[in-house]
Design an enzyme around this catalytic site. Structure first.
Site, PDB file in Angstrom:
ATOM      1  N   HIS A 183       0.851  -1.180   0.000  1.00  0.00           N
ATOM      2  CA  HIS A 183       0.000   0.000   0.000  1.00  0.00           C
ATOM      3  C   HIS A 183       0.892   1.237   0.000  1.00  0.00           C
ATOM      4  O   HIS A 183       2.104   1.151   0.205  1.00  0.00           O
ATOM      5  CB  HIS A 183      -0.927   0.015   1.236  1.00  0.00           C
ATOM      6  CG  HIS A 183      -0.221   0.009   2.535  1.00  0.00           C
ATOM      7  ND1 HIS A 183      -0.123  -1.092   3.345  1.00  0.00           N
ATOM      8  CD2 HIS A 183       0.475   0.978   3.165  1.00  0.00           C
ATOM      9  CE1 HIS A 183       0.584  -0.801   4.408  1.00  0.00           C
ATOM     10  NE2 HIS A 183       0.959   0.447   4.331  1.00  0.00           N
TER      11      HIS A 183
HETATM   12  C1  T46 Z   1       2.627   0.644   6.970  1.00  0.00           C
HETATM   13  C2  T46 Z   1       3.468  -0.556   7.161  1.00  0.00           C
HETATM   14  C3  T46 Z   1       4.928  -0.239   7.306  1.00  0.00           C
HETATM   15  C4  T46 Z   1      -4.699  -0.592  13.107  1.00  0.00           C
HETATM   16  O1  T46 Z   1      -5.844  -0.841  13.531  1.00  0.00           O
HETATM   17  N1  T46 Z   1      -3.988   0.444  13.638  1.00  0.00           N
HETATM   18  C5  T46 Z   1      -2.740   0.736  13.208  1.00  0.00           C
HETATM   19  O2  T46 Z   1      -2.128   1.703  13.713  1.00  0.00           O
HETATM   20  C6  T46 Z   1      -2.157  -0.056  12.163  1.00  0.00           C
HETATM   21  C7  T46 Z   1      -0.759   0.246  11.647  1.00  0.00           C
HETATM   22  C8  T46 Z   1      -2.883  -1.092  11.653  1.00  0.00           C
HETATM   23  N2  T46 Z   1      -4.135  -1.359  12.127  1.00  0.00           N
HETATM   24  C9  T46 Z   1      -4.872  -2.511  11.588  1.00  0.00           C
HETATM   25  C10 T46 Z   1      -5.265  -2.398  10.127  1.00  0.00           C
HETATM   26  C11 T46 Z   1      -5.328  -3.856   9.683  1.00  0.00           C
HETATM   27  O3  T46 Z   1      -6.594  -4.396  10.006  1.00  0.00           O
HETATM   28  O4  T46 Z   1      -4.045  -3.662  11.670  1.00  0.00           O
HETATM   29  C12 T46 Z   1      -4.283  -4.517  10.580  1.00  0.00           C
HETATM   30  C13 T46 Z   1      -2.993  -4.828   9.849  1.00  0.00           C
HETATM   31  O5  T46 Z   1      -2.560  -3.637   9.157  1.00  0.00           O
HETATM   32  P1  T46 Z   1      -1.888  -3.711   7.711  1.00  0.00           P
HETATM   33  O6  T46 Z   1      -2.421  -4.835   6.933  1.00  0.00           O
HETATM   34  O7  T46 Z   1      -1.991  -2.345   7.095  1.00  0.00           O
HETATM   35  O8  T46 Z   1      -0.380  -4.013   8.129  1.00  0.00           O
HETATM   36  P2  T46 Z   1       0.943  -3.951   7.242  1.00  0.00           P
HETATM   37  O9  T46 Z   1       2.006  -4.634   8.000  1.00  0.00           O
HETATM   38  O10 T46 Z   1       0.687  -4.412   5.854  1.00  0.00           O
HETATM   39  O11 T46 Z   1       1.288  -2.371   7.166  1.00  0.00           O
HETATM   40  C14 T46 Z   1       1.684  -1.672   8.334  1.00  0.00           C
HETATM   41  C15 T46 Z   1       0.896  -0.362   8.490  1.00  0.00           C
HETATM   42  O12 T46 Z   1      -0.517  -0.615   8.473  1.00  0.00           O
HETATM   43  C16 T46 Z   1       1.192   0.593   7.363  1.00  0.00           C
HETATM   44  O13 T46 Z   1       0.694   1.880   7.677  1.00  0.00           O
HETATM   45  O14 T46 Z   1       3.046   1.624   6.368  1.00  0.00           O
HETATM   46  O15 T46 Z   1       3.074  -1.391   8.251  1.00  0.00           O
END
Ligand code: T46
Length: 137
Positions: free
Chosen positions: A50
């Protein structure tokens, strides 16, 4: 243009070990409103995929290692994070993917804003379209 911006943090070390202090608008070039960390990622799992419309973040690998691929819609460049005294800037409108998490990887991320799913661009085709009108510097 380099898509990889690494910030070197000063290490306050002595005979007892190392200490890194991070302050907003000093080592970290923004107000820190949120901290999250990622650990226990299986080695064959990739994360990210993303970009953020406005959010700025610094990723710091506190333990172990992982590989980031940064993409501005024109170029892709990659970097391995493996030391707690360096931070990778994840700027707005940088598509990023994370791979090759070591078993012990602890990745801490400092963010300049609160969590907002509306700030995410999770569709690569939409990102490519939006990146055409985005000037990074
Ligand atoms: C990024 C990279 C480096 C939350 O509820 N609160 C939060 O502060 C974050 C970061 C995530 N979430 C929830 C959203 C999703 O349901 O946690 C779940 C996993 O998030 P995501 O699939 O976006 O995780 P990554 O590891 O793909 O990405 C993360 C961060 O979301 C993103 O901002 O830049 O790490």
């Amino acid at each position: 243009m380099s898509l990889i911006t690494i910030i070197d943090f000063p290490v306050l070390g002595d005979g007892r070990g190392a200490l890194v202090a991070l302050e907003a608008h000093c080592q970290i070039p923004f107000d820190i409103k949120r901290v999250y960390y990622i650990y226990g990622t299986a080695q064959d799992v990739a994360r990210g995929f993303h970009a953020h419309k406005a959010l700025k973040q610094i990723a710091i690998c506190l333990k172990g290692s992982c590989r980031f691929v940064m993409d501005d819609g024109k170029d892709k460049q990659e970097v391995i994070l493996s030391t707690p005294d360096k931070g990778l800037l994840i700027d707005a409108m940088q598509w990023h993917e994370m791979y090759d998490f070591s078993e012990d990887c602890v990745l801490m991320v400092l963010a300049d804003d609160y969590y907002n799913e509306n700030d995410y661009i999770r569709d690569y085709n939409i990102f490519i379209e939006l990146s055409k009108t985005h000037e990074r510097f």
